[in-house]
Design a protein around this motif. Sequence first.
Motif, PDB file in Angstrom:
ATOM      1  N   HIS A 198       0.509  -1.076  -0.424  1.00 13.17           N
ATOM      2  CA  HIS A 198      -0.407  -0.350  -0.085  1.00 13.17           C
ATOM      3  C   HIS A 198       1.002   1.035  -0.104  1.00 13.17           C
ATOM      4  N   LEU A 199      -0.027   2.304  -0.755  1.00 15.69           N
ATOM      5  CA  LEU A 199       1.568   3.338  -0.846  1.00 15.69           C
ATOM      6  C   LEU A 199       0.239   4.650  -0.338  1.00 15.69           C
ATOM      7  N   TYR A 200       1.330   5.663   0.108  1.00 18.12           N
ATOM      8  CA  TYR A 200       0.822   6.957   0.794  1.00 18.12           C
ATOM      9  C   TYR A 200       1.844   7.759   0.671  1.00 18.12           C
ATOM     10  N   ARG A 201       0.848   8.970   0.481  1.00 17.98           N
ATOM     11  CA  ARG A 201       1.916  10.178   0.346  1.00 17.98           C
ATOM     12  C   ARG A 201       1.731  11.325   1.523  1.00 17.98           C
ATOM     13  N   ARG A 202       2.713  11.625   2.496  1.00 16.34           N
ATOM     14  CA  ARG A 202       2.577  12.154   3.090  1.00 16.34           C
ATOM     15  C   ARG A 202       4.340  13.314   3.424  1.00 16.34           C
ATOM     16  N   ASN A 203       3.981  14.363   3.125  1.00 11.99           N
ATOM     17  CA  ASN A 203       4.753  15.339   3.672  1.00 11.99           C
ATOM     18  C   ASN A 203       5.974  15.669   2.964  1.00 11.99           C
ATOM     19  N   GLY A 204       6.038  15.161   1.445  1.00 17.98           N
ATOM     20  CA  GLY A 204       6.927  15.205   0.529  1.00 17.98           C
ATOM     21  C   GLY A 204       7.679  13.764   0.216  1.00 17.98           C
ATOM     22  N   TYR A 205       7.050  12.899   0.820  1.00 16.84           N
ATOM     23  CA  TYR A 205       6.979  11.273   1.049  1.00 16.84           C
ATOM     24  C   TYR A 205       6.286  10.951   0.483  1.00 16.84           C
ATOM     25  N   TYR A 206       6.956   9.286  -0.298  1.00 13.91           N
ATOM     26  CA  TYR A 206       5.886   8.545  -0.215  1.00 13.91           C
ATOM     27  C   TYR A 206       6.080   6.969   0.176  1.00 13.91           C
ATOM     28  N   TYR A 207       4.936   7.135   1.496  1.00 14.90           N
ATOM     29  CA  TYR A 207       5.343   5.861   2.111  1.00 14.90           C
ATOM     30  C   TYR A 207       4.811   4.642   1.201  1.00 14.90           C
ATOM     31  N   LEU A 208       5.843   3.267   2.190  1.00 15.26           N
ATOM     32  CA  LEU A 208       5.328   2.193   0.621  1.00 15.26           C
ATOM     33  C   LEU A 208       5.039   1.214   2.601  1.00 15.26           C
ATOM     34  N   LEU A 209       3.817   0.983   2.839  1.00 11.58           N
ATOM     35  CA  LEU A 209       3.878  -0.300   3.429  1.00 11.58           C
ATOM     36  C   LEU A 209       3.370  -1.809   3.223  1.00 11.58           C
ATOM     37  N   THR A 210       4.309  -2.984   3.941  1.00  7.25           N
ATOM     38  CA  THR A 210       4.517  -3.817   2.814  1.00  7.25           C
ATOM     39  C   THR A 210       3.879  -4.964   4.550  1.00  7.25           C
ATOM     40  N   ALA A 211       4.329  -6.395   3.403  1.00  3.25           N
ATOM     41  CA  ALA A 211       3.843  -7.686   5.181  1.00  3.25           C
ATOM     42  C   ALA A 211       5.442  -8.422   4.493  1.00  3.25           C
ATOM     43  N   GLU A 212       5.849  -8.782   5.293  1.00  2.57           N
ATOM     44  CA  GLU A 212       6.993  -9.980   5.028  1.00  2.57           C
ATOM     45  C   GLU A 212       6.933 -10.790   6.223  1.00  2.57           C
ATOM     46  N   GLY A 213       7.882 -12.131   5.821  1.00  2.00           N
ATOM     47  CA  GLY A 213       7.776 -12.863   6.757  1.00  2.00           C
ATOM     48  C   GLY A 213       6.606 -14.516   6.003  1.00  2.00           C
ATOM     49  N   GLY A 214       5.397 -13.755   5.545  1.00  2.00           N
ATOM     50  CA  GLY A 214       4.645 -14.991   5.106  1.00  2.00           C
ATOM     51  C   GLY A 214       3.786 -14.725   6.035  1.00  2.00           C
ATOM     52  N   THR A 215       2.584 -15.089   5.862  1.00  2.00           N
ATOM     53  CA  THR A 215       1.130 -15.322   6.574  1.00  2.00           C
ATOM     54  C   THR A 215       1.139 -15.710   7.493  1.00  2.00           C
ATOM     55  N   GLY A 216       2.247 -16.556   7.939  1.00  2.00           N
ATOM     56  CA  GLY A 216       2.091 -17.407   9.209  1.00  2.00           C
ATOM     57  C   GLY A 216       2.568 -16.887  10.584  1.00  2.00           C
ATOM     58  N   TRP A 217       3.875 -17.149  10.835  1.00  2.00           N
ATOM     59  CA  TRP A 217       3.808 -16.939  12.511  1.00  2.00           C
ATOM     60  C   TRP A 217       5.165 -16.437  12.616  1.00  2.00           C
ATOM     61  N   GLN A 218       6.139 -15.723  11.007  1.00  2.00           N
ATOM     62  CA  GLN A 218       6.722 -14.828  10.953  1.00  2.00           C
ATOM     63  C   GLN A 218       6.532 -13.593  10.081  1.00  2.00           C
ATOM     64  N   HIS A 219       4.947 -13.185  10.156  1.00  2.00           N
ATOM     65  CA  HIS A 219       4.399 -11.857   9.441  1.00  2.00           C
ATOM     66  C   HIS A 219       5.316 -11.293  10.085  1.00  2.00           C
TER      67      HIS A 219
END
Length: 542
Positions: A198-219
């Motif tokens: 998911h991407l957002y724009r705020r105060n001159g920055y593009y912020y990228l939010l992602t998920a990592e580690g797989g959708t299990g216990w390491q998410h």
Amino acid sequence: MIQNPILRGFNPDPSIVRVGGDYYIATSTFEWYPGVQIHHSRDLVNWRLLTRPLTRASQLNMLGAQDSCGVWAPCLTYADGLFWLIYTDVKRYGRTSSSGASGGASLRDFHNYLVTSPSIEGPWSDPVYLNSSGFDPSLFHDDDGRKYLLNQLWDHRPGNTRFAGIMLQEYSVQEGRLIGRRENIFKGTAHGLTEAPHLYRRNGYYYLLTAEGGTGWQHGVTMARSRSLLGPYELHPQQTMLTARDRPDAALQRAGHADLVETPDGQTYMVYLCGRPLRNRGTCTLGRETAIQPVVWGEDGWLRTLDGSGTPELLAAAPALPEHRFAAPPEREDFDTPQLPLAFQWLRTPWPEELFSLTARPGYLRLFGRESMGSQFRQALVARRQQAHCYSAATLVEFEPEHYQQQAGLVCYYGATKFHYLYITHDDEVGKHVRVMSSLPNHVQTDAFTAPIALPAGPVQLRVEVDEERLYFGYRVGGGNWQWLPQQFDASILSDEANAPGQPNFTGAFVGMACQDMAGTGLHADFDYFTYRERAYCRDPR
């Protein structure tokens, strides 16, 4: 205070949007129809299931889809007077063994689509096809009015990690298609399995939010930012801004796949998926659920949880908004309207009239006997989510089978290879009878049956009691007492984790009604009511 999870029982991959004073969250539905659940709130504390937008064949047809395929990771946004909903329709995710189970494979089929509507309750448009390069698509509306699609990139080639980064490509509203060159803007970190952008724009920055580690216990949730849309993106100082991977004591596990929303006064909240494992088995029979908690922007321009620990919270501070409660959903459904109650769904097909009717016999849900339990095509199974670790469910069925290929009853269901089914059937030795069929994962003999119990002609009430990992079935004829089967069944198999290695499972446990006629004659069963009552705990009823 907010009591998490806010969306209980199989509501994963949340995408949130605010329009005025209303908040909406879209979640994945996988092979269950209609596609995408949208919940509504006005205070971020109280939520109600509002609608499912993908309701017709032109938008979604999942006949033949494997378990845990179908609709993945919708993204819901609002711009230009329209709601924009993007979703993946997964057609293949792994091999299928002779038992029907899915295993690992490098070649996958992910198709991404866009539908729009001026109203959250529709009608929603026919879909615009976007691409098939990966899953978890999202749409970013930039400040200059241009729009960009992001999605995880799948790399099937040998020696690659499969999860090859986050792609970005411009979407032309005028042309109704992607234009320009696709760019890999973020290849992830050492945690791997980078997805859910998911991407957002705020105060001159593009912020990228992602998920990592797989959708299990390491998410976990990873954040990065850049002054330029195409990068390079620098990592958050903590890299993972929210996770339970190193916190086995946390009540909410598997935390990741997040999205952000702001209240009118500028407070930021993050929604994310999570799981609540059974205390005794460590499996998540409620599937992946949705939680929410406040986060704060620091002086360095980075987002953090309130205490900076990055821990998912069972109790979270509510925003300064007026409380807005909704009526509690009914515990009993009597099927007195021509529409299926909103809590219920069926599997795969956009043609439900082939499976059930609420008008053929008013006041009853009529299921037409179709294919076997676990079929990936036309299966007459209507069910609702299990949303608590302890619950009771019951129904009354009128069904007079003529032979053993005709069955109907009450089912606790996860997928084709994981269910417990209390059903009525008939054979020449016993006549009409009731028994349980269990499909058990990780067993050579995948199907197990209890001994048949003879029944008289006429209506039969069926009941299940679930107490965390313990499951009990009972039946009753006429006004007599409940008769409980002597067996205790294992409810923990109705979970993502109860599986052979490499078999993808991403949904949750359901309880509902089913009918089969494997002779092809379509014998129907009539269900008079269905009750679902959550409990603090259940006693052994036997």
